[in-house]
Design a protein around this motif. Structure first.
Motif, PDB file in Angstrom:
ATOM      1  N   GLY A  14      -0.868  48.783 188.189  1.00 39.65           N
ATOM      2  CA  GLY A  14      -1.059  47.497 187.531  1.00 39.65           C
ATOM      3  C   GLY A  14       0.168  46.620 187.665  1.00 39.65           C
ATOM      4  O   GLY A  14       1.237  47.056 188.098  1.00 39.65           O
ATOM      5  N   ALA A  15      -0.005  45.376 187.282  1.00 41.72           N
ATOM      6  CA  ALA A  15       1.105  44.414 187.326  1.00 41.72           C
ATOM      7  C   ALA A  15       0.865  43.352 186.268  1.00 41.72           C
ATOM      8  O   ALA A  15      -0.283  43.012 185.956  1.00 41.72           O
ATOM      9  CB  ALA A  15       1.217  43.776 188.708  1.00 41.72           C
ATOM     10  N   SER A  16       1.957  42.863 185.720  1.00 43.52           N
ATOM     11  CA  SER A  16       1.871  41.796 184.726  1.00 43.52           C
ATOM     12  C   SER A  16       3.193  41.050 184.718  1.00 43.52           C
ATOM     13  O   SER A  16       4.255  41.646 184.470  1.00 43.52           O
ATOM     14  CB  SER A  16       1.585  42.366 183.335  1.00 43.52           C
ATOM     15  OG  SER A  16       1.580  41.344 182.357  1.00 43.52           O
ATOM     16  N   ASP A 124      11.732  38.399 178.184  1.00 40.86           N
ATOM     17  CA  ASP A 124      10.860  37.395 177.596  1.00 40.86           C
ATOM     18  C   ASP A 124       9.847  38.125 176.720  1.00 40.86           C
ATOM     19  O   ASP A 124       9.077  38.951 177.214  1.00 40.86           O
ATOM     20  CB  ASP A 124      10.154  36.603 178.703  1.00 40.86           C
ATOM     21  CG  ASP A 124       9.298  35.489 178.128  1.00 40.86           C
ATOM     22  OD1 ASP A 124       8.237  35.814 177.560  1.00 40.86           O
ATOM     23  OD2 ASP A 124       9.681  34.321 178.263  1.00 40.86           O
ATOM     24  N   GLU A 125       9.839  37.870 175.434  1.00 40.18           N
ATOM     25  CA  GLU A 125       8.999  38.602 174.493  1.00 40.18           C
ATOM     26  C   GLU A 125       7.516  38.496 174.853  1.00 40.18           C
ATOM     27  O   GLU A 125       6.778  39.491 174.795  1.00 40.18           O
ATOM     28  CB  GLU A 125       9.230  38.075 173.073  1.00 40.18           C
ATOM     29  CG  GLU A 125       8.506  38.873 172.010  1.00 40.18           C
ATOM     30  CD  GLU A 125       8.868  38.421 170.607  1.00 40.18           C
ATOM     31  OE1 GLU A 125       8.122  38.794 169.674  1.00 40.18           O
ATOM     32  OE2 GLU A 125       9.871  37.695 170.452  1.00 40.18           O
ATOM     33  N   ALA A 126       7.079  37.303 175.231  1.00 44.22           N
ATOM     34  CA  ALA A 126       5.670  37.117 175.591  1.00 44.22           C
ATOM     35  C   ALA A 126       5.321  37.903 176.848  1.00 44.22           C
ATOM     36  O   ALA A 126       4.254  38.522 176.940  1.00 44.22           O
ATOM     37  CB  ALA A 126       5.371  35.635 175.785  1.00 44.22           C
ATOM     38  N   GLU A 127       6.228  37.878 177.832  1.00 43.67           N
ATOM     39  CA  GLU A 127       5.991  38.621 179.067  1.00 43.67           C
ATOM     40  C   GLU A 127       5.919  40.120 178.800  1.00 43.67           C
ATOM     41  O   GLU A 127       5.076  40.826 179.341  1.00 43.67           O
ATOM     42  CB  GLU A 127       7.108  38.328 180.084  1.00 43.67           C
ATOM     43  CG  GLU A 127       6.964  37.002 180.816  1.00 43.67           C
ATOM     44  CD  GLU A 127       8.035  36.844 181.884  1.00 43.67           C
ATOM     45  OE1 GLU A 127       9.024  37.630 181.845  1.00 43.67           O
ATOM     46  OE2 GLU A 127       7.911  35.957 182.734  1.00 43.67           O
ATOM     47  N   ASP A 133       0.357  45.345 177.147  1.00 43.27           N
ATOM     48  CA  ASP A 133      -1.103  45.312 177.029  1.00 43.27           C
ATOM     49  C   ASP A 133      -1.754  45.711 178.357  1.00 43.27           C
ATOM     50  O   ASP A 133      -2.740  46.456 178.383  1.00 43.27           O
ATOM     51  CB  ASP A 133      -1.571  43.914 176.626  1.00 43.27           C
ATOM     52  CG  ASP A 133      -1.218  43.580 175.176  1.00 43.27           C
ATOM     53  OD1 ASP A 133      -0.917  44.521 174.410  1.00 43.27           O
ATOM     54  OD2 ASP A 133      -1.238  42.388 174.826  1.00 43.27           O
ATOM     55  N   ALA A 134      -1.183  45.208 179.454  1.00 43.55           N
ATOM     56  CA  ALA A 134      -1.712  45.552 180.779  1.00 43.55           C
ATOM     57  C   ALA A 134      -1.494  47.025 181.083  1.00 43.55           C
ATOM     58  O   ALA A 134      -2.352  47.685 181.692  1.00 43.55           O
ATOM     59  CB  ALA A 134      -1.054  44.686 181.854  1.00 43.55           C
ATOM     60  N   ALA A 135      -0.357  47.554 180.649  1.00 44.81           N
ATOM     61  CA  ALA A 135      -0.074  48.978 180.863  1.00 44.81           C
ATOM     62  C   ALA A 135      -1.057  49.844 180.079  1.00 44.81           C
ATOM     63  O   ALA A 135      -1.486  50.902 180.546  1.00 44.81           O
ATOM     64  CB  ALA A 135       1.363  49.290 180.453  1.00 44.81           C
ATOM     65  N   SER A 136      -1.424  49.405 178.885  1.00 46.84           N
ATOM     66  CA  SER A 136      -2.411  50.132 178.083  1.00 46.84           C
ATOM     67  C   SER A 136      -3.768  50.147 178.783  1.00 46.84           C
ATOM     68  O   SER A 136      -4.461  51.170 178.825  1.00 46.84           O
ATOM     69  CB  SER A 136      -2.545  49.493 176.699  1.00 46.84           C
ATOM     70  OG  SER A 136      -1.322  49.567 175.985  1.00 46.84           O
TER      71      SER A 136
END
Length: 295
Positions: A14-16, A124-127, A133-136
């Motif tokens: 995954g990636a985010s 960056d807190e939002a990042e 979330d993406a890792a979950s």
């Protein structure tokens, strides 16, 4: 429901934002459920989520979960700590006035701990939240692949176990039809032995010997054991057809199979019956070994 093996392997990517990550899951046999996580620093909050999700869909097995993450396009910067450098220069100047020494070089000064600092890019807190979330979600994907592999292997195991049940059933029928287990055959063998004893001695009571012979014949009958083996075969087939986490119950049933077969062998006084019992014991052991892999 279907049968599920306890062994399997799965991987997801995954990636985010700036993060690129990978989950790797390995599952092996165990008495209970044990999820062992390896997470990089700063990602510890994924542990509670992963354990909760694994417990929702798995019943048994040791799961080794490894999470690797990299921050792409994140350039670290190097800066000089001016305060530390100034302090070093002052100390060097003071020493130079007291002793005859070569002035410090630039590379020598920069090699002193604390003068050079490597600054990582600010988080960056939002990042970071989006990445976690993406890792979950990626963990859920890997877990789904692991479940699929375990179920496919469980289905194959189920077919093998049914074959073992067919073999046990055929051997039980063979024992059932064996001439050696018939009461008449048992009595005939005992009668021969009694006759041989009577020919060598006149101290035996024929009536008492006949009573003992009938008692031994009754004890040598394996009708009850064969009935229980047939019942166990029916139970095993029902569990396999029903599916789900039935590994422990089938393991207990394997022990019951073994107990009945051992009793048949101990009661047998016929070579053919003994050989059938030993062959059945071997099949039961194969059944037990395969059951150890089921959830």
């Amino acid at each position: 429901m279907v049968l599920s093996s306890m062994t399997g392997f799965a991987r997801s990517h995954g990636a985010s934002g700036p993060y690129v990550f990978e989950w790797e899951l390995k599952s092996v046999n165990a008495k209970g459920l044990d999820l062992r996580l390896r997470l990089p620093p700063g990602w510890d909050e994924l542990e509670a989520f992963a354990k909760k999700r694994a417990a929702e869909v798995l019943s048994r097995g040791t799961i080794y979960a490894s999470f690797n993450v990299k921050r792409a396009n994140a350039q670290s910067t190097v800066r000089v700590n001016e305060d530390v450098l100034a302090s070093v220069v002052r100390v060097a100047g003071a020493l130079a006035s007291k002793i005859d020494a070569v002035a410090p070089s630039i590379d020598g000064l920069l090699a002193i701990k604390g003068v050079i600092e490597v600054v990582e890019p600010e988080a960056d807190e939002a990042e970071d939240k989006a990445a976690k979330d993406a890792a979950s979600a990626a963990f859920d994907s890997a877990l789904a692949h692991l479940l699929d592999m375990r179920r496919r292997e469980g289905t194959a195991l189920g077919q093998i176990l049914l074959q073992r049940m067919d073999e046990i059933e055929q051997l039980a029928k063979k024992a059932e039809a064996s001439p050696g287990r018939k009461p008449e055959a048992i009595r005939a063998r005992l009668a021969e032995q009694v006759a041989a004893l009577l020919e060598t001695s006149d101290r035996f009571d024929p009536d008492r010997l006949n009573q003992e012979a009938l008692l031994i014949a009754a004890k040598a009958d394996i009708r009850e054991e064969l009935d229980r083996i047939a019942s166990h075969v029916a139970q095993a087939r029902e569990m396999i057809a029903k599916g789900g986490p039935v590994g422990r119950r089938l393991d207990f049933l394997a022990q019951e199979f073994n107990r009945e077969v051992n009793t048949c062998c101990s009661k047998s006084n016929d070579i053919e019956l003994t050989n059938i019992g030993l062959e059945m014991k071997n099949v039961v052991e194969q059944f037990r070994e395969q059951v150890q892999n089921l959830e």
